[in-house]
Design a protein around this motif. Structure first.
Motif, PDB file in Angstrom:
ATOM      1  N   LYS A 279       0.839  -1.202   0.000  1.00 57.47           N
ATOM      2  CA  LYS A 279       0.000   0.000   0.000  1.00 57.47           C
ATOM      3  C   LYS A 279       0.877   1.256   0.000  1.00 57.47           C
ATOM      4  O   LYS A 279       1.726   1.419   0.880  1.00 57.47           O
ATOM      5  N   ASP A 284      -2.809  10.292   3.708  1.00 56.37           N
ATOM      6  CA  ASP A 284      -4.157   9.822   4.029  1.00 56.37           C
ATOM      7  C   ASP A 284      -4.855  10.823   4.939  1.00 56.37           C
ATOM      8  O   ASP A 284      -4.661  10.818   6.153  1.00 56.37           O
ATOM      9  N   LYS A 291     -10.013  12.483   8.949  1.00 56.34           N
ATOM     10  CA  LYS A 291      -9.342  12.144  10.197  1.00 56.34           C
ATOM     11  C   LYS A 291      -9.290  13.355  11.115  1.00 56.34           C
ATOM     12  O   LYS A 291      -9.294  14.495  10.640  1.00 56.34           O
ATOM     13  N   ASP A 302       1.767   6.501   5.436  1.00 58.20           N
ATOM     14  CA  ASP A 302       0.773   5.539   4.938  1.00 58.20           C
ATOM     15  C   ASP A 302       1.209   4.905   3.614  1.00 58.20           C
ATOM     16  O   ASP A 302       0.502   4.081   3.056  1.00 58.20           O
ATOM     17  N   ASN A 359     -16.850   4.124   4.270  1.00 59.97           N
ATOM     18  CA  ASN A 359     -15.902   4.999   4.957  1.00 59.97           C
ATOM     19  C   ASN A 359     -14.724   5.274   4.010  1.00 59.97           C
ATOM     20  O   ASN A 359     -14.001   4.352   3.635  1.00 59.97           O
ATOM     21  N   ASP A 361     -12.071   6.555   4.674  1.00 62.59           N
ATOM     22  CA  ASP A 361     -10.794   6.389   5.375  1.00 62.59           C
ATOM     23  C   ASP A 361     -10.337   4.921   5.366  1.00 62.59           C
ATOM     24  O   ASP A 361      -9.214   4.628   5.771  1.00 62.59           O
ATOM     25  N   GLU A 363      -9.308   3.275   2.885  1.00 60.96           N
ATOM     26  CA  GLU A 363      -8.936   3.409   1.479  1.00 60.96           C
ATOM     27  C   GLU A 363      -7.845   2.445   1.045  1.00 60.96           C
ATOM     28  O   GLU A 363      -7.765   2.081  -0.123  1.00 60.96           O
ATOM     29  N   LEU A 390      -2.567  -0.715   7.324  1.00 58.73           N
ATOM     30  CA  LEU A 390      -3.981  -0.796   6.941  1.00 58.73           C
ATOM     31  C   LEU A 390      -4.939  -0.299   8.010  1.00 58.73           C
ATOM     32  O   LEU A 390      -5.926   0.347   7.683  1.00 58.73           O
ATOM     33  N   GLY A 392      -5.643   1.274  12.182  1.00 58.29           N
ATOM     34  CA  GLY A 392      -5.268   1.677  13.531  1.00 58.29           C
ATOM     35  C   GLY A 392      -5.588   0.556  14.512  1.00 58.29           C
ATOM     36  O   GLY A 392      -4.952   0.427  15.560  1.00 58.29           O
TER      37      GLY A 392
HETATM   38  N1  BES Z   1      -3.784   4.493   7.211  1.00 63.66           N
HETATM   39  C1  BES Z   1      -4.843   4.208   8.113  1.00 63.66           C
HETATM   40  C2  BES Z   1      -4.432   3.254   9.222  1.00 63.66           C
HETATM   41  C3  BES Z   1      -3.458   3.801  10.236  1.00 63.66           C
HETATM   42  C4  BES Z   1      -3.916   4.442  11.359  1.00 63.66           C
HETATM   43  C5  BES Z   1      -2.106   3.612  10.062  1.00 63.66           C
HETATM   44  C6  BES Z   1      -3.013   4.919  12.290  1.00 63.66           C
HETATM   45  C7  BES Z   1      -1.201   4.097  10.996  1.00 63.66           C
HETATM   46  C8  BES Z   1      -1.652   4.743  12.115  1.00 63.66           C
HETATM   47  C9  BES Z   1      -5.983   3.569   7.355  1.00 63.66           C
HETATM   48  O1  BES Z   1      -6.187   4.010   6.058  1.00 63.66           O
HETATM   49  C10 BES Z   1      -7.233   3.900   8.104  1.00 63.66           C
HETATM   50  O2  BES Z   1      -7.566   5.037   8.190  1.00 63.66           O
HETATM   51  N2  BES Z   1      -7.888   2.877   8.654  1.00 63.66           N
HETATM   52  C11 BES Z   1      -9.087   3.050   9.369  1.00 63.66           C
HETATM   53  C12 BES Z   1     -10.021   1.961   8.942  1.00 63.66           C
HETATM   54  C13 BES Z   1     -11.431   2.149   9.414  1.00 63.66           C
HETATM   55  C14 BES Z   1     -12.039   3.358   8.792  1.00 63.66           C
HETATM   56  C15 BES Z   1     -12.202   0.904   9.033  1.00 63.66           C
HETATM   57  C16 BES Z   1      -8.776   2.958  10.854  1.00 63.66           C
HETATM   58  O3  BES Z   1      -7.926   2.158  11.236  1.00 63.66           O
HETATM   59  O4  BES Z   1      -9.350   3.704  11.622  1.00 63.66           O
END
Ligand code: BES
Ligand code: MN
Ligand code: ZN
Length: 523
Positions: A279, A284, A291, A302, A359, A361, A363, A390, A392
């Motif tokens: 990825k 992001d 966010k 990301d 969502n 986010d 993505e 992918l 959090g």
């Molecule tokens: N890039 C983020 C995940 C992430 C979060 C990586 C914090 C490093 C630190 C990913 O794209 C994301 O936003 N995931 C969401 C998924 C949810 C919306 C299902 C998340 O983890 O909140």
């Protein structure tokens, strides 16, 4: 830091470094000759027992003769080093790795250009020189990383640093593995440099340019599927996520085939390549599911899964590994504008599966979906490994000590776990069962890209499972690649928030050494 670190014979080192294990009260026999040369400096330090040699300790002495400096490096309890022959239960060589990283910083501060390094006698009997040497090389390389591109004239600690080279003389049996470690960690440092490059510079077009340049330098191939072609190919996920980006999204395809000349490798797999997918969301924001402000700047990381794939292919080519490996890096910037995708959109992917966007986010899975489906159809890979920051949720579940691994194939999981033990880039298995897919049931599309709050890392893996298969049709539960599929959620591992010996605050290059170690054993 040093412009270049290399391992070679050094005639008159300005400085020596020796490793000592905790509770060493007599001079290890292998140090006798060096000790004599340095006027007894090692033996008197050992005798006086002021240096306890705990892991991470480093001390500089000024011997009466033989060299200007002597560095003592603490390696800690030898039983914990995990370098003993034939004992896979032991921990990893992290102590050696971080000692070498501390050392490279210390000798740089002293402007040493010729260094002698002797670790083996300090490690006790029956040490695995291959593992110890590799850890030394890893540590010297990783410890030499600095991202100074944007350090301007604005503050006093950004004076232009002198650029000098370092040559390190490593013990005979450790030398070759250390050289290998140094090459691989140089690739990991390329990954870290790309990862650290800020989002106003490192957009998808920039990454494509950098990959082309690396491919030319090293001799692997790089093809970029630009947005127009992605549209013709039906890559709705990549296009949706990247729609509002500062540059259009693209799919970068890297390929190293070391099997043609070698006549070995990828044999059992009938010449099918290994497919790595990473990825690369260059930034992001979350999109319209935006966010919060806190820590959004960290979302330049990301792209780290993709950058790890670039580093791994780079190392495979540098080492001329006898494997055929394809690296796919879907690159997109997840932004907000009138061109952005919306919650409620329905997206159709390369393999025909559709997803409702619940969502924006979530993505990463959307760009990986197109890359995985395309990669499986086009390359018919023997095995597939993807890496992504992918969720959090994987940090909530596992913290920042390991990546989450989803892999239903026992053999592949065993191989990756062994590689992780070797490099210290730890993995921990999480489950992915058919039942988990019920969390993603769509109303007007086949699936949704984000379901309820529970089991979010598993939802991510479950989503991806619809796009992985032996031939590009079906999904991983019906028709898996013969050598299996593993999804690694590296969200907790891509960057560190405070300095450690191996990793100053910033990107770690997690996954590069792991993937290369796995590829080294691939048949
Ligand atoms: N890039 C983020 C995940 C992430 C979060 C990586 C914090 C490093 C630190 C990913 O794209 C994301 O936003 N995931 C969401 C998924 C949810 C919306 C299902 C998340 O983890 O909140
Ligand atoms: Mn996101
Ligand atoms: Zn993301």
């Amino acid at each position: 830091m040093y412009r270049h670190v290399k391992i070679a014979t050094v005639s008159e080192p300005q400085a020596w470094a020796v490793g000592l294990c905790a509770k060493t009260r007599t001079l290890p026999a292998g140090y006798a000759e060096l000790d004599l040369k340095l006027g007894g400096a090692i033996s008197s330090a050992v005798r006086r027992a002021e240096f306890s040699a705990e892991a991470g300790e480093i001390t500089c002495l000024y011997p009466a003769r033989g060299a200007q400096r002597l560095y003592l490096l603490g390696l800690g309890d030898p039983r914990k080093l995990g370098l003993r022959k034939g004992d896979p239960r032991e921990l990893t060589a992290e102590a050696v790795r971080s000692a070498a990283a501390r050392l490279v910083k210390a000798v740089y501060a002293a402007q040493v250009t010729r260094l002698g390094l002797r670790f083996l006698p300090g490690l006790g009997d029956q040490v695995d020189a291959g593992a110890a040497g590799r850890a030394i090389g890893d540590g010297l390389g990783l410890g030499n990383f600095e991202f100074a591109r944007f350090k301007g004239k604005g503050n006093s600690n950004s004076k232009p640093k002198p650029t000098i080279d370092l040559t390190v003389d490593v013990d005979g049996p450790c030398r070759e593995p250390a050289q290998r470690g140094l090459i691989i960690s140089a690739s990991a440092n390329i990954t870290r440099t790309l990862a650290a490059t800020p989002p106003n510079v490192a957009n998808p077009a920039y990454l494509a340019r950098e990959c082309r340049a690396l491919a030319r330098q090293v001799g692997f191939t790089c093809q970029v599927i630009e947005a127009a072609q992605a549209r013709r190919l039906g890559m709705g996920g990549l296009l949706a996520v990247g729609g509002a980006g500062s540059a259009p999204p693209c799919l970068i395809a890297l390929e190293w085939d070391g099997t043609r000349k070698a006549k070995t490798g990828n044999k059992a797999s009938g010449g099918r390549p290994v497919l790595l997918v990473g990825k690369a969301v260059t930034f992001d924001t979350g999109g319209y599911s935006i966010k919060p402000a806190a820590d959004m700047d960290k979302m330049k990381y990301d792209k780290c899964g993709g950058m790890a794939v670039i580093g791994a292919v780079h190392a495979a080519a540098k080492l001329k590994l006898p494997v055929h490996v394809v690296g796919l890096v879907p690159a997109a910037e997840n932004m907000v504008s009138d061109k952005a995708y919306r919650p409620g959109d329905i997206v159709r992917f390369f393999n025909g599966v559709t997803s409702e966007i619940t969502n924006t986010d979530a993505e990463g899975r959307l760009i990986l979906a197109d890359a995985l489906a395309y990669g499986c159809k086009r390359y018919r890979p023997a095995a597939v490994v993807d890496l992504a920051t992918l969720t959090g949720g994987v940090i909530v579940a596992l913290g920042t000590f390991c990546a989450g691994m989803f892999c239903g194939d026992d053999k592949l999981r065993g191989q990756l776990s062994a590689a992780a033990d070797f490099t210290g880039e730890r993995l921990w298995q999480l489950p992915l069962w058919e039942e988990h897919r019920t969390l993603l049931k769509g109303v007007h599309g086949d699936v949704v890209n984000s379901g309820v709050r529970e089991a979010q890392p598993i939802q991510g893996a479950a989503f991806l499972s619809y796009f992985v298969s032996a031939d590009g049709r079906g999904n991983v539960f019906e028709n898996p690649p013969s050598g299996g599929w593993a999804h690694l959620d590296i969200a907790g591992m891509a960057d560190v928030k405070k300095d450690t010996p191996l990793y100053p605050t910033g990107p770690t290059g997690f996954g590069v050494r792991l993937l290369v170690r796995w590829l080294e054993g691939w048949r």
